[in-house]
Design a protein around this motif. Structure first.
Motif, PDB file in Angstrom:
ATOM      1  N   ASP A  75       1.053   4.164  -2.741  1.00  0.00           N
ATOM      2  CA  ASP A  75       0.793   5.573  -2.416  1.00  0.00           C
ATOM      3  C   ASP A  75       1.944   6.464  -2.894  1.00  0.00           C
ATOM      4  O   ASP A  75       1.722   7.579  -3.387  1.00  0.00           O
ATOM      5  N   SER A 131       4.697  22.284 -15.247  1.00  0.00           N
ATOM      6  CA  SER A 131       4.975  23.707 -14.980  1.00  0.00           C
ATOM      7  C   SER A 131       6.257  24.159 -15.667  1.00  0.00           C
ATOM      8  O   SER A 131       6.330  25.245 -16.238  1.00  0.00           O
ATOM      9  N   ALA A 183       0.838  -1.212   0.000  1.00  0.00           N
ATOM     10  CA  ALA A 183       0.000   0.000   0.000  1.00  0.00           C
ATOM     11  C   ALA A 183       0.868   1.255   0.000  1.00  0.00           C
ATOM     12  O   ALA A 183       0.581   2.222  -0.716  1.00  0.00           O
ATOM     13  N   LEU A 184       1.935   1.225   0.801  1.00  0.00           N
ATOM     14  CA  LEU A 184       2.795   2.410   0.898  1.00  0.00           C
ATOM     15  C   LEU A 184       3.494   2.691  -0.430  1.00  0.00           C
ATOM     16  O   LEU A 184       3.540   3.842  -0.891  1.00  0.00           O
ATOM     17  N   ASN A 238      -2.359   1.574   7.633  1.00  0.00           N
ATOM     18  CA  ASN A 238      -1.307   0.770   7.021  1.00  0.00           C
ATOM     19  C   ASN A 238      -0.730  -0.226   8.040  1.00  0.00           C
ATOM     20  O   ASN A 238      -0.487   0.131   9.195  1.00  0.00           O
ATOM     21  N   ARG A 282       6.676  26.878 -19.028  1.00  0.00           N
ATOM     22  CA  ARG A 282       7.505  28.095 -19.124  1.00  0.00           C
ATOM     23  C   ARG A 282       8.255  28.132 -20.458  1.00  0.00           C
ATOM     24  O   ARG A 282       8.309  29.159 -21.129  1.00  0.00           O
ATOM     25  N   ALA A 310       2.999  14.628  -8.202  1.00  0.00           N
ATOM     26  CA  ALA A 310       3.833  15.782  -7.846  1.00  0.00           C
ATOM     27  C   ALA A 310       4.883  16.050  -8.927  1.00  0.00           C
ATOM     28  O   ALA A 310       5.100  17.197  -9.337  1.00  0.00           O
ATOM     29  N   VAL A 311       5.512  14.988  -9.394  1.00  0.00           N
ATOM     30  CA  VAL A 311       6.543  15.154 -10.424  1.00  0.00           C
ATOM     31  C   VAL A 311       5.899  15.624 -11.740  1.00  0.00           C
ATOM     32  O   VAL A 311       6.456  16.469 -12.455  1.00  0.00           O
ATOM     33  N   TYR A 369       0.993   9.246   8.920  1.00  0.00           N
ATOM     34  CA  TYR A 369       0.301   8.882   7.669  1.00  0.00           C
ATOM     35  C   TYR A 369      -0.054   7.388   7.692  1.00  0.00           C
ATOM     36  O   TYR A 369      -1.170   6.995   7.327  1.00  0.00           O
ATOM     37  N   LEU A 370       0.898   6.569   8.121  1.00  0.00           N
ATOM     38  CA  LEU A 370       0.656   5.121   8.172  1.00  0.00           C
ATOM     39  C   LEU A 370      -0.527   4.815   9.085  1.00  0.00           C
ATOM     40  O   LEU A 370      -1.395   4.002   8.745  1.00  0.00           O
ATOM     41  N   LEU A 390       2.091  -1.305   8.402  1.00  0.00           N
ATOM     42  CA  LEU A 390       3.453  -1.006   8.850  1.00  0.00           C
ATOM     43  C   LEU A 390       3.460  -0.079  10.068  1.00  0.00           C
ATOM     44  O   LEU A 390       4.509   0.141  10.675  1.00  0.00           O
ATOM     45  N   HIS A 448       1.042   9.394  -5.462  1.00  0.00           N
ATOM     46  CA  HIS A 448       1.215  10.810  -5.093  1.00  0.00           C
ATOM     47  C   HIS A 448       2.496  11.392  -5.678  1.00  0.00           C
ATOM     48  O   HIS A 448       2.520  12.544  -6.108  1.00  0.00           O
ATOM     49  N   ARG A 454       8.475  24.303  -4.847  1.00  0.00           N
ATOM     50  CA  ARG A 454       7.199  23.899  -4.228  1.00  0.00           C
ATOM     51  C   ARG A 454       7.179  22.403  -3.945  1.00  0.00           C
ATOM     52  O   ARG A 454       6.662  21.952  -2.921  1.00  0.00           O
ATOM     53  N   LEU A 455       7.766  21.632  -4.875  1.00  0.00           N
ATOM     54  CA  LEU A 455       7.834  20.184  -4.660  1.00  0.00           C
ATOM     55  C   LEU A 455       8.677  19.878  -3.415  1.00  0.00           C
ATOM     56  O   LEU A 455       8.311  19.027  -2.591  1.00  0.00           O
ATOM     57  N   PRO A 488       8.238  25.530  -9.503  1.00  0.00           N
ATOM     58  CA  PRO A 488       7.626  24.221  -9.236  1.00  0.00           C
ATOM     59  C   PRO A 488       8.536  23.280  -8.456  1.00  0.00           C
ATOM     60  O   PRO A 488       8.054  22.528  -7.595  1.00  0.00           O
ATOM     61  N   ALA A 489       9.839  23.334  -8.710  1.00  0.00           N
ATOM     62  CA  ALA A 489      10.757  22.439  -7.991  1.00  0.00           C
ATOM     63  C   ALA A 489      10.829  22.819  -6.512  1.00  0.00           C
ATOM     64  O   ALA A 489      10.867  21.945  -5.628  1.00  0.00           O
ATOM     65  N   THR A 520       6.662  20.635  -0.445  1.00  0.00           N
ATOM     66  CA  THR A 520       5.651  19.591  -0.225  1.00  0.00           C
ATOM     67  C   THR A 520       6.283  18.365   0.428  1.00  0.00           C
ATOM     68  O   THR A 520       5.727  17.783   1.368  1.00  0.00           O
ATOM     69  N   GLU A 579       3.344  17.488 -12.032  1.00  0.00           N
ATOM     70  CA  GLU A 579       3.040  18.908 -11.893  1.00  0.00           C
ATOM     71  C   GLU A 579       4.283  19.755 -12.151  1.00  0.00           C
ATOM     72  O   GLU A 579       4.231  20.778 -12.860  1.00  0.00           O
ATOM     73  N   VAL A 580       5.428  19.296 -11.596  1.00  0.00           N
ATOM     74  CA  VAL A 580       6.683  20.020 -11.819  1.00  0.00           C
ATOM     75  C   VAL A 580       7.042  19.993 -13.301  1.00  0.00           C
ATOM     76  O   VAL A 580       7.423  21.010 -13.902  1.00  0.00           O
TER      77      VAL A 580
END
Lengths: 95, 309
Positions: free
Chosen positions: A16, A31, A12-13, B25, A35, A24-25, B19-20, B27, A20, B187-188, B184-185, B191, A27-28
């Motif tokens: 995920d 973006s 599952a991890l 999860n 440009r 995220a990648v 998060y787990l 784990l 996710h 912001r990543l 964007p980088a 995140t 989106e980068v």
């Protein structure tokens, strides 16, 4: 059964992380590319540049979605295999 | 003690354990007592010989009970049992959960333990974040009037950031700055930085209560230099702080490379102090992780646990 539960957790991890992480990648990627295309369209505005951009964006979206679809399929398959393994294995004490 | 797998799972729980737990999860580690690398129930045979005086050992962030282990296989718990006849109880928990959550869980675990075993006296020993979890559990027990709190004879904190960890506060500010950069980088990166667990975030200001967490702000300075939850006066508290350096100024600033001396001593440290500070011990030339398994630290621990409460 704790071992199986942990394997499920790992599956599952990882799922995920790919789900996710790929978003995220993506989106980068989108973006950053936007440009470059914005500059190209400003320097030489033409239908050809816009077509290249559209093709690029579609390709990127399909590639990342493809990765996610394959990951989901693998996750479902592994989860099914773990379900079967759990049913097939004799019950034991926790631990 | 713990296997490599348990150590890896402990590290994973410290990083993203909230998060787990939130996603159910498998784990995610559940708080439990551990014996010989396995979680044990309170009815387990190995706990039947538990004496009236126990030492509860609570590990720190991103580790398991293995952090207590010396190279020769010994640990503070086993050594206290040998020297003082104190029965060790090792706690394993998900260090990625918020400190108040873990504090409440520890409080409940100790309540159940007290009901199941013939315990009269409890010594609480917390390493790093474990010390904050111990403090949060005591706070929870005080509010909930739990019986186990009355059996605590003393608490010893080893390398515990009582006044927070500057590293986390710096990370908090950096993460906020990155999030504001129009790239964007960046912001990543912001995140990703924000994915760190609630447990890590709580270390910044040593938040012991949910209401303290709610007041969190991105700043290098401590939100509240005088901690809003003081050490309970119900029993004595002893603090062991480590420093990687000999030089007074450097060791004040950097401490054991993770926790500064003022934080590890709950604000009692003065770099120009000529006399020893009561209830506080210093160990030089030791880094943060080594504090959990160092012979000199044990000498202080033994002294703190051996004296009359």
């Amino acid at each position: 059964m704790r071992g199986l539960s942990r394997v499920r957790g790992l599956v599952a991890l990882l799922g995920d992380v790919v789900e996710h992480g790929s978003r995220a990648v993506e989106e980068v990627h989108a973006s950053t590319a936007a440009r470059g295309f914005a500059v190209a369209e400003w320097v030489a505005p033409s239908p050809r540049v816009r077509a290249v951009r559209a093709a690029h964006d579609l390709g990127v979206a399909l590639s990342y979605e493809g990765v996610r679809v394959v990951t989901r399929a693998a996750r479902s398959t592994l989860t099914l295999a773990l379900d079967v393994a759990e049913i097939a294995s004799p019950p034991r004490d926790a631990g | 003690m713990a296997s490599l797998l348990e150590q890896a799972i402990g590290a994973l729980n410290g990083a993203v354990g909230d998060y787990l737990a939130r996603t159910g999860n498998g784990l995610a580690t559940e708080m439990c007592l551990v014996r010989d690398n396995r979680p044990v129930g309170l009815d387990h045979a190995s706990l039947r010989d538990t004496g009236p005086r126990v030492a509860v050992l609570v590990h720190g962030l991103m580790c398991s009970e293995d952090v207590w282990a010396f190279d020769d296989g010994g640990d503070y718990g086993a050594m206290l049992q040998r020297d003082l006849g104190v029965h060790p109880l090792y706690v394993r928990y998900n260090s990625g959960l918020s400190i108040p959550e873990n504090g409440a869980l520890l409080s409940r675990l100790l309540e159940r333990t007290l009901a199941a075993l013939p315990i009269q006296q409890i010594i609480l020993i917390g390493y790093s974040m474990g010390g904050l979890v111990v403090r949060s559990a005591c706070h929870d027990a005080k509010l909930g009037e739990r019986a186990w709190l009355g059996r605590v004879e003393r608490a010893v904190y080893v390398g515990t950031p009582h006044l927070g960890a500057p590293l986390e506060r710096a990370g908090r500010v950096l993460s906020r700055l990155l999030g504001r950069v129009d790239d964007p980088a960046a912001r990543l990166a912001a995140t990703l930085a924000e994915l760190r667990s609630d447990g890590i975030k709580d270390l910044g200001d040593a938040d012991l209560r949910h209401e303290d967490r709610a007041r969190r702000a991105p700043t290098f300075a401590l939100r509240d230099p005088r901690h809003p939850v003081p050490l309970l006066e119900d029993f004595p508290h002893f603090l062991i702080a480590g420093s990687r350096f000999d030089d007074r100024l450097t060791r004040t600033l950097f401490g054991d490379l993770v926790v500064t001396l003022p934080s590890a001593t709950d604000g009692r440290w003065r770099h120009d102090a000529a006399r020893p500070i009561e209830g506080v011990a210093f160990v030089d030339r030791v880094h943060h992780v080594a504090l959990a398994h160092d012979a000199r630290v044990y000498e202080h621990l033994l002294g703190f646990c051996g004296g009359a409460p």
